[in-house]
Design a protein around this motif. Structure first.
Motif, short mmCIF file in Angstrom:
data_model
loop_
_atom_site.label_atom_id
_atom_site.label_comp_id
_atom_site.label_asym_id
_atom_site.label_seq_id
_atom_site.Cartn_x
_atom_site.Cartn_y
_atom_site.Cartn_z
N GLY A 213 -18.38 6.99 -7.73
CA GLY A 213 -16.98 6.57 -7.76
C GLY A 213 -16.61 5.73 -6.54
N LYS A 214 -15.27 5.50 -6.38
CA LYS A 214 -14.86 4.62 -5.27
C LYS A 214 -14.38 5.43 -4.06
N MET A 215 -14.41 4.77 -2.92
CA MET A 215 -13.86 5.39 -1.72
C MET A 215 -12.36 5.56 -1.95
N SER A 216 -11.83 6.77 -1.80
CA SER A 216 -10.42 6.99 -2.07
C SER A 216 -9.90 8.14 -1.22
N LYS A 217 -8.65 7.99 -0.76
CA LYS A 217 -8.14 9.07 0.10
C LYS A 217 -7.88 10.35 -0.67
N SER A 218 -7.85 10.26 -2.01
CA SER A 218 -7.64 11.50 -2.77
C SER A 218 -8.95 12.25 -3.01
N LEU B 41 -5.05 5.00 6.43
CA LEU B 41 -5.83 3.99 5.70
C LEU B 41 -7.32 4.20 5.91
N HIS B 42 -8.10 3.84 4.89
CA HIS B 42 -9.55 3.95 4.99
C HIS B 42 -10.20 2.57 4.83
N LEU B 43 -11.52 2.57 4.96
CA LEU B 43 -12.29 1.33 4.92
C LEU B 43 -12.10 0.57 3.60
N GLY B 44 -11.92 1.30 2.50
CA GLY B 44 -11.70 0.65 1.19
C GLY B 44 -10.39 -0.13 1.19
N ASN B 45 -9.34 0.46 1.75
CA ASN B 45 -8.04 -0.22 1.83
C ASN B 45 -8.16 -1.48 2.70
N TYR B 46 -8.91 -1.33 3.79
CA TYR B 46 -9.05 -2.44 4.74
C TYR B 46 -9.82 -3.60 4.11
N LEU B 47 -10.96 -3.29 3.48
CA LEU B 47 -11.80 -4.36 2.94
C LEU B 47 -11.26 -4.91 1.62
N GLY B 48 -10.68 -4.02 0.80
CA GLY B 48 -10.21 -4.45 -0.52
C GLY B 48 -8.84 -5.10 -0.49
N ALA B 49 -7.98 -4.68 0.43
CA ALA B 49 -6.61 -5.19 0.43
C ALA B 49 -6.25 -5.92 1.73
N ILE C 54 0.87 -1.18 0.00
CA ILE C 54 0.00 0.00 0.00
C ILE C 54 0.91 1.22 0.00
N ARG C 55 0.54 2.21 -0.81
CA ARG C 55 1.36 3.43 -0.84
C ARG C 55 1.24 4.18 0.47
N ALA C 56 2.32 4.92 0.79
CA ALA C 56 2.34 5.64 2.08
C ALA C 56 1.84 7.06 1.89
N SER D 177 -14.39 -9.96 -0.67
CA SER D 177 -15.77 -9.59 -0.98
C SER D 177 -15.93 -8.07 -0.99
N GLY D 178 -14.92 -7.33 -0.46
CA GLY D 178 -14.98 -5.87 -0.48
C GLY D 178 -14.01 -5.29 -1.49
N GLU D 179 -13.98 -5.91 -2.69
CA GLU D 179 -12.94 -5.49 -3.64
C GLU D 179 -13.20 -4.10 -4.23
N TYR D 180 -14.45 -3.62 -4.13
CA TYR D 180 -14.74 -2.28 -4.62
C TYR D 180 -15.70 -1.60 -3.64
N ILE D 181 -15.18 -0.77 -2.77
CA ILE D 181 -16.00 -0.06 -1.81
C ILE D 181 -16.32 1.32 -2.39
N PRO D 182 -17.62 1.61 -2.54
CA PRO D 182 -17.98 2.89 -3.17
C PRO D 182 -17.75 4.08 -2.25
N PRO E 222 -3.08 -9.80 -3.15
CA PRO E 222 -4.35 -9.30 -2.61
C PRO E 222 -4.44 -7.78 -2.72
N VAL E 223 -5.23 -7.31 -3.68
CA VAL E 223 -5.45 -5.87 -3.90
C VAL E 223 -6.87 -5.65 -4.40
N GLY E 224 -7.33 -4.42 -4.37
CA GLY E 224 -8.66 -4.08 -4.88
C GLY E 224 -8.71 -4.17 -6.40
N ILE E 225 -9.93 -4.15 -6.94
CA ILE E 225 -10.11 -4.38 -8.39
C ILE E 225 -9.48 -3.27 -9.23
N ASP E 226 -9.29 -2.08 -8.65
CA ASP E 226 -8.68 -0.97 -9.40
C ASP E 226 -7.24 -1.28 -9.82
N GLN E 227 -6.62 -2.27 -9.19
CA GLN E 227 -5.23 -2.60 -9.51
C GLN E 227 -5.09 -3.64 -10.62
P1 ADP Z 1 -6.52 5.23 -2.60
O1 ADP Z 1 -7.29 5.01 -3.86
O2 ADP Z 1 -7.40 5.63 -1.48
O3 ADP Z 1 -5.33 6.15 -2.77
P2 ADP Z 1 -4.63 3.11 -2.73
O4 ADP Z 1 -4.56 3.32 -4.21
O5 ADP Z 1 -3.46 3.50 -1.90
O6 ADP Z 1 -5.94 3.82 -2.18
O7 ADP Z 1 -4.98 1.58 -2.48
C1 ADP Z 1 -4.40 0.71 -1.55
C2 ADP Z 1 -5.09 -0.64 -1.64
O8 ADP Z 1 -6.45 -0.52 -1.25
C3 ADP Z 1 -5.13 -1.24 -3.06
O9 ADP Z 1 -5.02 -2.64 -2.97
C4 ADP Z 1 -6.47 -0.85 -3.57
O10 ADP Z 1 -6.94 -1.72 -4.56
C5 ADP Z 1 -7.31 -0.95 -2.31
N1 ADP Z 1 -8.43 -0.01 -2.38
C6 ADP Z 1 -8.36 1.35 -2.43
N2 ADP Z 1 -9.57 1.89 -2.49
C7 ADP Z 1 -10.44 0.85 -2.49
C8 ADP Z 1 -11.86 0.76 -2.53
N3 ADP Z 1 -12.61 1.84 -2.58
N4 ADP Z 1 -12.42 -0.47 -2.50
C9 ADP Z 1 -11.66 -1.59 -2.42
N5 ADP Z 1 -10.32 -1.57 -2.38
C10 ADP Z 1 -9.71 -0.37 -2.41
#
Ligand code: ADP
Ligand code: TRP
Length: 325
Positions: free
Chosen positions: A193-198, A15-23, A9-11, A182-187, A146-151
């Motif tokens: 769009g997806k949950m994202s720290k940006s 961390l948020h719920l998407g990182n936790y459930l997806g990765a 995971i990038r520094a 099962s949480g590979e894409y958290i909205p 093990p990473v989210g679907i965006d990867q």
């Molecule tokens: P962000 O998009 O918040 O910057 P990162 O790109 O650092 O998050 O992602 C870190 C890990 O968390 C990756 O494996 C990514 O696939 C997963 N991840 C990030 N956002 C989500 C999300 N909304 N749902 C599921 N997995 C996510």
């Protein structure tokens, strides 16, 4: 021989719920399966591919290790390390770059998005992001990631590189596959769009208090009328409810929605409480770990030593086969 797993995971922040459930959930599941040998890193070298603050990075890379430990990653079972402490990642990425075309990298959706986001920082490091990520994975000959679907587009690049290296230089890289949870894409909490720290307002941090979670969940946009199509913020609400609420309670809320008796605030507050309950053990463990920073330093040191051994073996093989040794 055990199959290998690598993830990172990038520094870039908390961390948020998407990182936790997806990765992270997937990372823990594989760590606890004795058939796998797991390597989990902080991708600090990937953090510098977009504008960043050096002092923040220095702090955040240790914070991610602390998050890993608090979430249940166990240094007795998994190798936890910081990417930039293993020089072989950069070395392998350079070798790989000799077989990857510029056009292939320019067409990746992740690259295009970042260039749009930071038009003044269209750098070589950003273009090279997927090549470094392929090096991270293949340096450890990992089969599963093990990473989210965006990867997924990045994993496709890693597989292409593995195939090409094996074909041209007769190396023995596996073609790594994504391990989905099962949480590979958290909205996003904003309903789009997806949950994202940006994206401000889109996420729940793992360290948020109950009050903060209640406030954030209440802010999810829901139309005043219940019973219509499940889209936007309502969809986010139900996806999170399916993950965090007991099945029968989730079904009850869904039935109420369809027969138009649902009160959003009731669903929202029940959900917020359930999310907080799941995060509480993490938060408690985290504050314990923070108070023992020497332990964290030792984990990082031991992790680098273990990762380095495997990394050196792979680099030796690649250099030999490429005529560099
Ligand atoms: P962000 O998009 O918040 O910057 P990162 O790109 O650092 O998050 O992602 C870190 C890990 O968390 C990756 O494996 C990514 O696939 C997963 N991840 C990030 N956002 C989500 C999300 N909304 N749902 C599921 N997995 C996510
Ligand atoms: N690109 C990943 C992300 O944004 C982070 C990452 C870097 C990674 N190297 C990796 C993930 C290797 C898995 C394997 O989340």
């Amino acid at each position: 021989m055990k199959k290998r797993v690598l993830s990172g995971i990038r520094a870039t922040g908390r961390l948020h719920l998407g990182n936790y459930l997806g990765a992270i959930k997937g990372m823990i599941e594989l760590q606890n399966n004795p058939s796998y040998q797991c390597f989990y890193m902080v991708a600090d070298a990937h953090t510098i591919t977009t504008p960043y603050s050096p002092s923040e990075l220095q702090k955040n890379r240790v914070e991610i290790i602390i998050d890993y430990l608090a979430a249940g990653l166990d240094p007795e079972k998994s190798t936890l390390f910081i990417q930039s402490q293993i020089n072989e990642h950069f070395e392998l990425a350079y070798y790989f770059s000799s077989i990857v075309s510029i056009a292939r990298m320019q067409h990746l959706p992740t690259y295009k998005e970042k260039v749009k986001q930071y038009p003044d920082a269209n750098t070589m490091a950003l273009l090279n992001y997927p090549v470094l990520m392929a090096a991270d994975i293949l340096l450890y000959k990992a089969d599963l990631v093990p990473v989210g679907i965006d990867q997924e587009p990045h994993l496709e690049v890693a597989r292409e590189i593995a195939r090409k290296m094996n074909q041209i230089y007769k190396t023995s890289f596996p073609e790594p596959k994504r391990f989905a949870t099962s949480g590979e894409y958290i909205p996003s909490l904003k309903g789009e769009g997806k949950m994202s720290k940006s994206v401000e307002g889109s996420y729940i941090n793992l360290t948020d208090s109950l009050d903060e979670i209640v406030k954030k969940i209440r802010s999810i946009p829901t139309s005043t009328e219940v019973g219509g199509p499940i889209i936007g913020g309502i969809k986010t609400l139900f996806i999170l409810s399916e993950i965090f609420l007991p099945k029968n309670l989730y079904q009850e809320f869904k039935d109420k929605y369809h027969n138009k008796t649902l009160k959003y605030v009731e669903l929202k507050d029940t959900l917020a409480q359930a999310i907080y309950e799941e995060l509480k053990p993490f938060q408690e463990k985290r504050s314990q770990i923070v108070s023992d920073i020497n332990y964290v330093k030792k984990v990082i040191l031991d992790g680098a030593e273990k990762a380095s051994q495997v990394a050196q073996e792979t680099i030796k093989e690649v250099k030999e086969k490429m005529g560099l040794l």
